[in-house]
Design an enzyme around this catalytic site. Structure first.
Site, PDB file in Angstrom:
ATOM      1  N   MET A  30       0.839  -1.199   0.000  1.00 30.25           N
ATOM      2  CA  MET A  30       0.000   0.000   0.000  1.00 30.25           C
ATOM      3  C   MET A  30       0.878   1.254   0.000  1.00 30.25           C
ATOM      4  O   MET A  30       0.403   2.351   0.303  1.00 30.25           O
ATOM      5  CB  MET A  30      -0.935  -0.006   1.208  1.00 30.25           C
ATOM      6  CG  MET A  30      -1.923  -1.182   1.141  1.00 30.25           C
ATOM      7  SD  MET A  30      -3.460  -0.904   2.015  1.00 30.25           S
ATOM      8  CE  MET A  30      -2.873  -0.606   3.652  1.00 30.25           C
ATOM      9  N   HIS A  34       9.116   1.218   3.190  1.00 30.31           N
ATOM     10  CA  HIS A  34      10.229   1.287   4.147  1.00 30.31           C
ATOM     11  C   HIS A  34      11.130   0.078   3.928  1.00 30.31           C
ATOM     12  O   HIS A  34      10.878  -0.746   3.026  1.00 30.31           O
ATOM     13  CB  HIS A  34       9.685   1.360   5.585  1.00 30.31           C
ATOM     14  CG  HIS A  34       8.664   0.310   5.894  1.00 30.31           C
ATOM     15  ND1 HIS A  34       8.972  -1.039   5.950  1.00 30.31           N
ATOM     16  CD2 HIS A  34       7.337   0.392   6.137  1.00 30.31           C
ATOM     17  CE1 HIS A  34       7.889  -1.716   6.240  1.00 30.31           C
ATOM     18  NE2 HIS A  34       6.866  -0.879   6.342  1.00 30.31           N
ATOM     19  N   HIS A  37       9.599  -3.341   3.257  1.00 32.86           N
ATOM     20  CA  HIS A  37       9.143  -3.601   1.880  1.00 32.86           C
ATOM     21  C   HIS A  37      10.342  -3.895   0.978  1.00 32.86           C
ATOM     22  O   HIS A  37      10.283  -4.780   0.130  1.00 32.86           O
ATOM     23  CB  HIS A  37       8.417  -2.375   1.315  1.00 32.86           C
ATOM     24  CG  HIS A  37       7.132  -2.036   2.013  1.00 32.86           C
ATOM     25  ND1 HIS A  37       6.982  -0.909   2.778  1.00 32.86           N
ATOM     26  CD2 HIS A  37       5.932  -2.671   2.041  1.00 32.86           C
ATOM     27  CE1 HIS A  37       5.746  -0.850   3.249  1.00 32.86           C
ATOM     28  NE2 HIS A  37       5.088  -1.907   2.826  1.00 32.86           N
ATOM     29  N   GLN A  61     -10.315  -2.545   2.587  1.00 31.68           N
ATOM     30  CA  GLN A  61      -9.773  -3.182   3.796  1.00 31.68           C
ATOM     31  C   GLN A  61      -9.725  -2.227   4.984  1.00 31.68           C
ATOM     32  O   GLN A  61      -9.222  -2.591   6.047  1.00 31.68           O
ATOM     33  CB  GLN A  61      -8.411  -3.815   3.524  1.00 31.68           C
ATOM     34  CG  GLN A  61      -7.256  -2.847   3.296  1.00 31.68           C
ATOM     35  CD  GLN A  61      -5.991  -3.592   2.876  1.00 31.68           C
ATOM     36  OE1 GLN A  61      -5.870  -4.072   1.759  1.00 31.68           O
ATOM     37  NE2 GLN A  61      -5.025  -3.667   3.780  1.00 31.68           N
ATOM     38  N   ASP A 150       2.619  -8.940   9.388  1.00 33.32           N
ATOM     39  CA  ASP A 150       1.164  -9.130   9.289  1.00 33.32           C
ATOM     40  C   ASP A 150       0.897 -10.637   9.229  1.00 33.32           C
ATOM     41  O   ASP A 150       0.526 -11.191   8.187  1.00 33.32           O
ATOM     42  CB  ASP A 150       0.642  -8.427   8.033  1.00 33.32           C
ATOM     43  CG  ASP A 150       0.898  -6.936   8.095  1.00 33.32           C
ATOM     44  OD1 ASP A 150       0.273  -6.256   8.903  1.00 33.32           O
ATOM     45  OD2 ASP A 150       1.769  -6.456   7.336  1.00 33.32           O
ATOM     46  N   MET A 184       9.007  -2.630  11.563  1.00 31.20           N
ATOM     47  CA  MET A 184       8.788  -1.537  10.604  1.00 31.20           C
ATOM     48  C   MET A 184       7.359  -1.572  10.095  1.00 31.20           C
ATOM     49  O   MET A 184       6.816  -2.640   9.803  1.00 31.20           O
ATOM     50  CB  MET A 184       9.745  -1.685   9.433  1.00 31.20           C
ATOM     51  CG  MET A 184      11.143  -1.390   9.868  1.00 31.20           C
ATOM     52  SD  MET A 184      12.069  -0.660   8.540  1.00 31.20           S
ATOM     53  CE  MET A 184      13.591  -0.351   9.399  1.00 31.20           C
ATOM     54  N   SER A 185       6.748  -0.395  10.001  1.00 37.38           N
ATOM     55  CA  SER A 185       5.374  -0.282   9.529  1.00 37.38           C
ATOM     56  C   SER A 185       5.193   1.129   8.990  1.00 37.38           C
ATOM     57  O   SER A 185       5.764   2.086   9.537  1.00 37.38           O
ATOM     58  CB  SER A 185       4.420  -0.493  10.712  1.00 37.38           C
ATOM     59  OG  SER A 185       3.126  -0.009  10.390  1.00 37.38           O
ATOM     60  N   ARG A 187       2.715   2.782   9.407  1.00 35.02           N
ATOM     61  CA  ARG A 187       1.989   3.529  10.449  1.00 35.02           C
ATOM     62  C   ARG A 187       2.915   4.036  11.557  1.00 35.02           C
ATOM     63  O   ARG A 187       2.475   4.819  12.395  1.00 35.02           O
ATOM     64  CB  ARG A 187       0.860   2.673  11.032  1.00 35.02           C
ATOM     65  CG  ARG A 187      -0.276   2.458  10.036  1.00 35.02           C
ATOM     66  CD  ARG A 187      -1.502   1.840  10.686  1.00 35.02           C
ATOM     67  NE  ARG A 187      -2.653   1.856   9.800  1.00 35.02           N
ATOM     68  CZ  ARG A 187      -3.094   0.815   9.092  1.00 35.02           C
ATOM     69  NH1 ARG A 187      -2.470  -0.340   9.148  1.00 35.02           N
ATOM     70  NH2 ARG A 187      -4.165   0.920   8.324  1.00 35.02           N
TER      71      ARG A 187
HETATM   72  O1  PAF Z   1      -0.039  -5.567   3.644  1.00 35.22           O
HETATM   73  C1  PAF Z   1      -0.484  -4.696   2.861  1.00 35.22           C
HETATM   74  O2  PAF Z   1       0.170  -3.718   2.564  1.00 35.22           O
HETATM   75  C2  PAF Z   1      -1.875  -4.869   2.292  1.00 35.22           C
HETATM   76  O3  PAF Z   1      -2.738  -5.448   3.207  1.00 35.22           O
HETATM   77  C3  PAF Z   1      -1.894  -5.650   0.964  1.00 35.22           C
HETATM   78  C4  PAF Z   1      -1.425  -7.074   1.129  1.00 35.22           C
HETATM   79  C5  PAF Z   1      -1.009  -4.930  -0.059  1.00 35.22           C
HETATM   80  C6  PAF Z   1      -3.317  -5.677   0.406  1.00 35.22           C
HETATM   81  O4  PAF Z   1      -3.821  -4.402   0.205  1.00 35.22           O
END
Ligand code: PAF
Length: 283
Positions: A30, A34, A37, A61, A150, A184-185, A187
């Site tokens: 999304m 960071h 990712h 979501q 997650d 890391m997030s 948010r």
């Molecule tokens: O983890 C995320 O960033 C989101 O939940 C994902 C898997 C891209 C789905 O929108």
């Protein structure tokens, strides 16, 4: 790096690579990328010939009182991180491509979302499985990489892929942590420097629980109470602390003792940020 905002073009590019005999690794995100990712991109590059990253802040979501509108966005910064990480295709679909007018089909996993974050965020995992299924249909990657921070999302998406017979291998990426242990997030951006320091209590609580289990503690109630105490003492507000089976996500009752595989997860608020983290307690 190809930047593509159009679904048909992204589909055509990936299909072209596959016709050339190349494999494709996919990292759905999304955005507001960071180092966590970036590590998933590195993993995708090790698993496949070409790496595709999508950035799509998925409206379905987010709950009505959640941060969809204010979710941090930084398209330029993200594109430059993807470029440095050697990404081949950055896919930035518009909402109308993913949810065409009149769309009324959703993908829902029925059991695994009935635990942990799924109980606090009704509809969240339905949104996640729907968007990831759509992205999988569009791009048909060989491999898709998801972060283990997650944990429930990872398990739900593994299940969805298997249940829907999708020929896509799901690869979990390890949680990447900031100095001090904070997972890391995107948010984490909501945290003041003081809250960021306080939030180190989340990974500390999980680490203490694992060390307690290694030292012989096996009462769920004791472990849960200690985790909650560590977070609250640091100034956090616990949303949940849970100990559960790592595959079924069935939680242990507070009266239970750990005698099999066990995983712990925490969701806690520090200031405005709801942060999550998890750790295997026992194999
Ligand atoms: O983890 C995320 O960033 C989101 O939940 C994902 C898997 C891209 C789905 O929108």
């Amino acid at each position: 790096m190809i930047i593509c905002r159009n679904s048909s073009e992204a589909r055509a590019q990936v299909a072209q690579w596959k016709r050339e005999g190349l494999t494709v690794g996919f990292v759905p995100t999304m955005g507001f990328l960071h180092a966590g990712h970036v590590s998933l991109m590195g993993l995708a590059a090790r698993e496949a010939d070409k790496v595709v990253v999508s950035i799509f802040v998925n409206p379905t979501q987010f709950g009505p009182n959640e941060d969809y509108a204010s979710y941090p966005r930084d398209e330029e910064g993200d594109a430059s991180k993807c470029r440095s990480a050697g990404v081949d295709l950055l896919f930035l679909p518009p909402v109308a491509d993913i949810y065409p007018e009149g769309a009324e089909t959703f993908v829902e996993c029925t059991n695994l979302p009935e635990h942990l974050c799924g109980l606090r965020r009704p509809g969240h995992f339905r949104g996640v499985t729907t968007v990831v299924a759509k992205l999988f249909c569009l791009l048909a990657p060989d491999v898709a990489v998801f972060g283990s921070k997650d944990y429930q999302q990872l398990k739900v998406l593994e299940k969805m892929t298997r249940d829907l017979l999708m020929p896509i291998r799901i690869v979990p990426g390890p949680t990447v942590r900031e100095e001090g242990g904070l997972a890391m997030s995107s948010r984490n951006k909501y945290l003041s420097p003081e809250q960021r320091h306080q939030a180190l209590a989340i990974s500390r609580a999980l680490g203490e629980a694992r060390r307690a289990v290694e030292a012989g503690e096996n009462h769920a109630a004791t472990l849960l109470a200690a985790m909650a105490r560590t977070i609250e003492t640091a100034g956090g507000r616990v949303d949940y602390v849970n100990i559960f089976h790592p595959e079924t996500l069935e939680d242990l009752d507070v009266l239970d003792v750990l005698d099999g595989p066990a995983h712990a997860a925490v969701a806690a608020f520090f200031g405005p940020a709801r942060l999550i983290d998890n750790l295997r307690l026992r194999e």
